[in-house]
Design a protein around this motif. Structure first.
Motif, short mmCIF file in Angstrom:
data_model
loop_
_atom_site.label_atom_id
_atom_site.label_comp_id
_atom_site.label_asym_id
_atom_site.label_seq_id
_atom_site.Cartn_x
_atom_site.Cartn_y
_atom_site.Cartn_z
N PRO A 5 0.81 -1.27 -0.17
CA PRO A 5 0.00 -0.06 -0.03
C PRO A 5 1.00 1.46 -0.09
O PRO A 5 1.80 1.31 0.51
N LEU A 6 0.42 2.31 -0.54
CA LEU A 6 0.88 3.48 -0.58
C LEU A 6 1.11 4.03 0.95
O LEU A 6 -0.05 4.37 1.53
N LYS A 7 2.18 4.49 1.17
CA LYS A 7 2.30 5.17 2.75
C LYS A 7 2.89 6.37 2.53
O LYS A 7 3.74 6.81 1.57
N ILE A 8 2.46 7.53 3.38
CA ILE A 8 3.02 8.79 3.75
C ILE A 8 3.63 8.85 5.00
O ILE A 8 2.71 8.63 5.97
N GLY A 9 5.02 8.72 5.21
CA GLY A 9 5.43 8.38 6.57
C GLY A 9 4.93 6.96 7.01
O GLY A 9 4.99 6.01 6.20
N ASP A 10 4.10 7.08 8.14
CA ASP A 10 3.68 5.54 8.76
C ASP A 10 2.17 5.60 8.28
O ASP A 10 1.69 4.62 8.78
N ILE A 11 1.59 6.53 7.59
CA ILE A 11 0.15 6.64 7.32
C ILE A 11 0.02 5.82 5.88
O ILE A 11 0.41 6.42 4.82
N GLU A 12 -0.88 4.91 6.19
CA GLU A 12 -1.09 4.06 5.00
C GLU A 12 -2.42 4.49 4.28
O GLU A 12 -3.39 4.71 5.23
N LEU A 13 -2.47 4.54 2.95
CA LEU A 13 -3.31 4.99 2.30
C LEU A 13 -4.32 3.72 1.77
O LEU A 13 -3.81 2.81 1.30
N CYS A 14 -5.82 4.12 1.64
CA CYS A 14 -6.61 2.92 1.01
C CYS A 14 -6.46 2.83 -0.38
O CYS A 14 -7.17 1.88 -0.98
N SER A 15 -6.00 3.86 -1.18
CA SER A 15 -6.00 3.83 -2.52
C SER A 15 -4.88 4.66 -2.92
O SER A 15 -4.25 5.57 -2.11
N ARG A 16 -4.49 4.52 -4.35
CA ARG A 16 -3.35 5.48 -4.95
C ARG A 16 -4.05 6.65 -5.57
O ARG A 16 -3.22 7.39 -6.13
N ALA A 17 -5.34 6.70 -5.53
CA ALA A 17 -5.85 7.75 -6.34
C ALA A 17 -6.30 8.97 -5.13
O ALA A 17 -7.12 8.54 -4.16
N LEU A 18 -5.65 10.19 -5.24
CA LEU A 18 -5.80 11.24 -4.05
C LEU A 18 -6.63 12.40 -4.51
O LEU A 18 -6.61 12.54 -5.87
N PHE A 19 -7.53 13.03 -3.89
CA PHE A 19 -8.36 14.16 -4.20
C PHE A 19 -7.59 15.35 -4.11
O PHE A 19 -6.90 15.95 -3.08
N ALA A 20 -7.40 16.25 -5.21
CA ALA A 20 -6.38 17.28 -5.44
C ALA A 20 -7.21 18.67 -4.38
O ALA A 20 -8.37 18.62 -4.37
N PRO A 21 -6.25 19.47 -3.73
CA PRO A 21 -6.78 20.50 -3.28
C PRO A 21 -7.16 21.56 -4.31
O PRO A 21 -6.44 21.67 -5.23
N MET A 22 -8.24 22.15 -4.08
CA MET A 22 -8.71 23.18 -5.32
C MET A 22 -9.34 24.43 -4.67
O MET A 22 -10.50 24.13 -3.90
#
Ligand SMILES: Cc1cc2nc3c(=O)[nH]c(=O)nc-3n(C[C@H](O)[C@H](O)[C@H](O)COP(=O)(O)O)c2cc1C
Length: 314
Positions: A5-22
Motif C-alpha cells: 500500500p502507498l504510505k506517507i510516512g507511517d500513514i497507510e492510504l487505502c487508495s493510490r488515487a488522491l483528491f487534489a486541493p482546489m
C-alpha cells in the motif's frame, strides 16, 4: 513498490488515487464525497501560514474536516521558514499530514514569493520543508509544478532538496507555472522526477477517467495519482479506480454537498459555491449541460437552486 500500500510516512492510504486541493472547489462536501467514493487522501484548500498565526477565522475554518476524512492533509502556503514552523505548530488535531504549496500560479501568491515562485529557489524550498518538519510530528509533503518558466524544468532538483530536508512525499502537476492550466500535461517530465527521489511520487494533471489514471501511472511510474477537476461532479472515479460499486445518485450527492455547505456558510455563499459544483455535474448531461450551467449561473437563492436540482437531477 506498487504491490504494497502507498504510505506517507507511517500513514497507510487505502487508495493510490488522491483528491487534489482546489481553492473554492474542494470544500467539505466535495471532500466528503471524494472520500466516500474511495479517495486515499483529501487535502484542505490552500491556507495561509500567516493567516493561521494571526488567528484569522476564515483561514482557520478552511481546516475543518468531515468525520470520514482520515487521513487528511492541511495545505499551507508560506515563503518564510520561521512563519511556516510556527504555523504548523498551530494546526488543530485531526490534521494528519502537512502539505506545502509550491505550485500555485496565481499572481497574488507568486508576487509574495510563495506557491510556484518557490520553484525558482530550491534551497528555500528545502528550508521551508525543514522548518515544517521541525515544527510538527506529522509527515510533511510538497505539491509542485515542473518549473516556473516554460521548459525550465526544475522539479527534479526541487524534489531532491525537499526529500533531503525530510519530505515524505512529493506531488507533481505536469505543467509549468507559465502554462497556468493550459496545454498538455508532460508525463515524461513527471517520470524524470520519479528517477530523482526515493520518496513516494504522486503524478497530477488532466486525469478524468479510469483509463487516464492507468495511463498516468504507467507512463510516469508514479506511486499514485492526484485527481482534481476530473473528480468534480464525478466522484465515482475514485470507486471505479478501486473497482468498488457505490450506489448513490447524482441528486443524493448534490443534496449532500449543499447540506455540508449550509453548515458552514450563509445562503448567498452556498448558492455561489454550488454554481461550480452543479456545473461540474452538468458536464455529464448531454444536450442540457449548457442550459443547466446558464440557469445555475443566474441562481441567487435556495428556491432557484433546488428547482434546478429537481428539474435536471431527479
Ligand atoms: C480552481 C482551482 C483551484 C486550485 N487550488 C489549489 C490549491 O489550493 N492548492 C493546490 O496545491 N493546487 C490547487 N489547484 C491545482 C490542482 O490541485 C491541480 O494541481 C490542477 O488542477 C491539475 O490537476 P487536475 O487536472 O486533476 O485538476 C487548483 C486548481 C484549480 C482548477
Amino acid at each position: 513498490m506498487r504491490n504494497s500500500p502507498l504510505k506517507i510516512g507511517d500513514i497507510e492510504l487505502c487508495s493510490r488515487a488522491l483528491f487534489a486541493p482546489m481553492a473554492g472547489y474542494s470544500d467539505l462536501g466535495a471532500r466528503y464525497l471524494a472520500r466516500l467514493y474511495g479517495a486515499g487522501l483529501t487535502v484542505s484548500e490552500m491556507v495561509s501560514a500567516k493567516g493561521l498565526i494571526f488567528e484569522n477565522k476564515e483561514t482557520q475554518k478552511l481546516l475543518d474536516k468531515t468525520e470520514i476524512e482520515t487521513p487528511f492533509a492541511a495545505q499551507l502556503f508560506a515563503h518564510e521558514p520561521e512563519i511556516l514552523c510556527r504555523a504548523v505548530g498551530l494546526l488543530p488535531e485531526g490534521i494528519d499530514i502537512v502539505d506545502i504549496n509550491m505550485g500555485c500560479p496565481a499572481p497574488k501568491i507568486v508576487k509574495n514569493g510563495e506557491g510556484s515562485a518557490l520553484l525558482k529557489d530550491p534551497v528555500l524550498a528545502g528550508e521551508l520543508v525543514a522548518a515544517a518538519v521541525s515544527g510538527s510530528k506529522r509527515p510533511v509533503t510538497v505539491k509542485m509544478r515542473l518549473g516556473f518558466e516554460m521548459g525550465d524544468f526544475v522539479a527534479d532538483k526541487v524534489a531532491r532538496e525537499v526529500e533531503k530536508a525530510g519530505a515524505a512525499m512529493v506531488t507533481v502537476h505536469g505543467r509549468y507555472r507559465e502554462q497556468m492550466y493550459a496545454g498538455e500535461v508532460d508525463r515524461n517530465a513527471i517520470r524524470k522526477v520519479r528517477d530523482a527521489v526515493d520518496i513516494p511520487l504522486i503524478a497530477n494533471g488532466d486525469v478524468r477517467t479510469l483509463r487516464d489514471y492507468e495511463r498516468m501511472l504507467t507512463e510516469t511510474e508514479a506511486d499514485g495519482v492526484m485527481i482534481g477537476r476530473g473528480a468534480l461532479g464525478n466522484y465515482k472515479i475514485f470507486a471505479d479506480i478501486l473497482g468498488k460499486s457505490v450506489r448513490r445518485t447524482e441528486r443524493e450527492d448534490i443534496l449532500l454537498q449543499i447540506d455540508f455547505l449550509k453548515r458552514e456558510y450563509p445562503e448567498r455563499i452556498v448558492v455561489n459555491l454550488m454554481k461550480h459544483h452543479v456545473s461540474a455535474y452538468a458536464s455529464g448531461k448531454a444536450g442540457v449541460a449548457k442550459e443547466i450551467r446558464d440557469r445555475v449561473h443566474h441562481a441567487t437563492n435556495y428556491i432557484e437552486l433546488f428547482a434546478i436540482v429537481d428539474e435536471y437531477f431527479s
